[in-house]
Design an enzyme around this catalytic site. Sequence first.
Site, PDB file in Angstrom:
ATOM      1  N   ASP A 176       0.793  -1.124   0.106  1.00 54.94           N
ATOM      2  CA  ASP A 176       0.129  -0.085  -0.055  1.00 54.94           C
ATOM      3  C   ASP A 176       0.831   1.084   0.003  1.00 54.94           C
ATOM      4  O   ASP A 176       1.949   1.118   0.484  1.00 54.94           O
ATOM      5  CB  ASP A 176      -0.764  -0.090   1.375  1.00 54.94           C
ATOM      6  N   CYS A 208      -6.725  -1.943  -4.807  1.00 53.60           N
ATOM      7  CA  CYS A 208      -6.330  -0.461  -4.801  1.00 53.60           C
ATOM      8  C   CYS A 208      -7.147   0.312  -5.942  1.00 53.60           C
ATOM      9  O   CYS A 208      -7.936  -0.327  -6.479  1.00 53.60           O
ATOM     10  CB  CYS A 208      -4.911  -0.331  -5.116  1.00 53.60           C
ATOM     11  N   PRO A 209      -7.297   1.547  -5.608  1.00 49.29           N
ATOM     12  CA  PRO A 209      -8.295   2.269  -6.605  1.00 49.29           C
ATOM     13  C   PRO A 209      -7.588   2.450  -7.874  1.00 49.29           C
ATOM     14  O   PRO A 209      -6.238   2.393  -7.910  1.00 49.29           O
ATOM     15  CB  PRO A 209      -8.237   3.487  -5.735  1.00 49.29           C
ATOM     16  N   THR A 235     -10.903  -7.353  -8.157  1.00 49.54           N
ATOM     17  CA  THR A 235     -12.166  -6.675  -7.866  1.00 49.54           C
ATOM     18  C   THR A 235     -12.163  -5.187  -7.603  1.00 49.54           C
ATOM     19  O   THR A 235     -13.062  -4.690  -7.114  1.00 49.54           O
ATOM     20  CB  THR A 235     -12.769  -7.566  -6.633  1.00 49.54           C
ATOM     21  N   ARG A 237     -10.449  -2.119  -9.998  1.00 47.42           N
ATOM     22  CA  ARG A 237     -10.991  -1.512 -11.463  1.00 47.42           C
ATOM     23  C   ARG A 237     -10.160  -2.236 -12.653  1.00 47.42           C
ATOM     24  O   ARG A 237      -9.243  -2.613 -12.718  1.00 47.42           O
ATOM     25  CB  ARG A 237     -10.557  -0.012 -11.260  1.00 47.42           C
ATOM     26  N   GLU A 266     -15.700  -2.313 -19.511  1.00 47.86           N
ATOM     27  CA  GLU A 266     -16.908  -3.107 -19.076  1.00 47.86           C
ATOM     28  C   GLU A 266     -18.105  -2.037 -19.062  1.00 47.86           C
ATOM     29  O   GLU A 266     -19.168  -2.480 -18.949  1.00 47.86           O
ATOM     30  CB  GLU A 266     -16.702  -3.299 -17.365  1.00 47.86           C
ATOM     31  N   HIS A 298     -19.163  -7.004 -12.288  1.00 49.42           N
ATOM     32  CA  HIS A 298     -18.885  -6.128 -11.373  1.00 49.42           C
ATOM     33  C   HIS A 298     -20.002  -6.245 -10.347  1.00 49.42           C
ATOM     34  O   HIS A 298     -20.826  -5.205  -9.991  1.00 49.42           O
ATOM     35  CB  HIS A 298     -18.964  -4.662 -11.864  1.00 49.42           C
TER      36      HIS A 298
END
Length: 354
Positions: A176, A208-209, A235, A237, A266, A298
């Site tokens: 992280d 993570c984003p 899971t 992006r 997507e 998603h």
Amino acid sequence: MNTVKIAFFDAKPYDTESFNELNRDYGFTIKYFKFHLTPDNIVLAKGYDAVVIFVNDTVDAAMIMQLKEYGVKLIALRSAGFNNVDLKEAFGNIRVVRVPSYSPHAIAEHTVALMLTLNRKVHRAYFRTRDTNFALNGLMGFDMHGKTAGVIGTGRIGRVLVNILRGFGMEVLLHDSYPDVAFASATGSSYVSLEELYSRSDIISLNCPLTRETEHMINSSTIAMMKKGVMLINTGRGKLIRTPDLIEGLKSGQIGSAGLDVYEEESQFFFEDLSDRVLADDVLARLLTFNNVIITSHQGFFTREAIRNIAETTLKNIDDYFAGRNLENEVCFNCSILPAGVKPEKEACPVCTS
Ligand code: NAI
């Protein structure tokens, strides 16, 4: 009487049901649109005070200015992720709120569902036994106990996941940008460099984003650093992975299996029933041919508890804004890169600290 008018995009039956039920306490006027918010239909937002959008409604710089011109004061995201809104343009023009946490358990548990399904090949066994094929050939998995998992992003979701995986008796490596050493020591896990995480993990999970830094972090060079046969779960992006490189990795066997709840492109497909059409995306079509790839559309967030929390928090965010209260779930360009719980400096972020 509440005079606030809301334009609600990408509305699904489960959204309207939960929002209508909880809106009884607020009395907002909500107009539901079943389709995405796009430059072509943005005129529909004219005269509304707020727009409510979801993960695949993209609001770029031009759309921000258009919404402002139409009188929209607030963009309320029904999601935690906010990579689909141009926050830089929104800063000082339109306020943006989100639902930072609707159920980290929902996504973490779905992540583990993908891991277990891929490992024990439940998706293949399901079809075999229905065809009275009770053979086990090709279905062998591995004990999760004693194996090593790498979790990239130890925010709300990552932390729940770490606890579940530790429960399996796995060694868990963490990465992280803002390591929480106390969390690591409390869970018996450890922060390592990305290189070490890639090279030692049997299973890698992306939690993570999507940011400029993380876009396409999984590509041919990083895949080459991984253990041969690694299981990759995304899971987070779709754009965290450069999908053509993933396909090459799957073809060569470098990637042993992949569980994808998100996909780069997507927004054109996920959440819709396209079963009566031809799939026009060659990359997605190729991914769907692998028997060691599971794609879910998603649905990580999709539990009863999460859907209710999304409606509760979104309506409260909107009410807070129009009642002039402090916006605890505001996101802005300046602080969007900070991890959960870290407050920006006053000078750095007048919006978030106001
Ligand atoms: P969070 O904000 O609590 O945690 C994200 C963590 O990622 C933070 O600790 C942050 O420091 C870390 N991070 C940021 N940049 C990083 C980098 N370059 N390398 C490593 N770590 C980095 O967010 P939360 O709630 O845990 O969600 C994580 C992501 O999961 C969201 O950004 C969203 O994209 C995705 N998500 C997916 C859902 C689904 O249904 N599949 C539902 C909800 C979220």
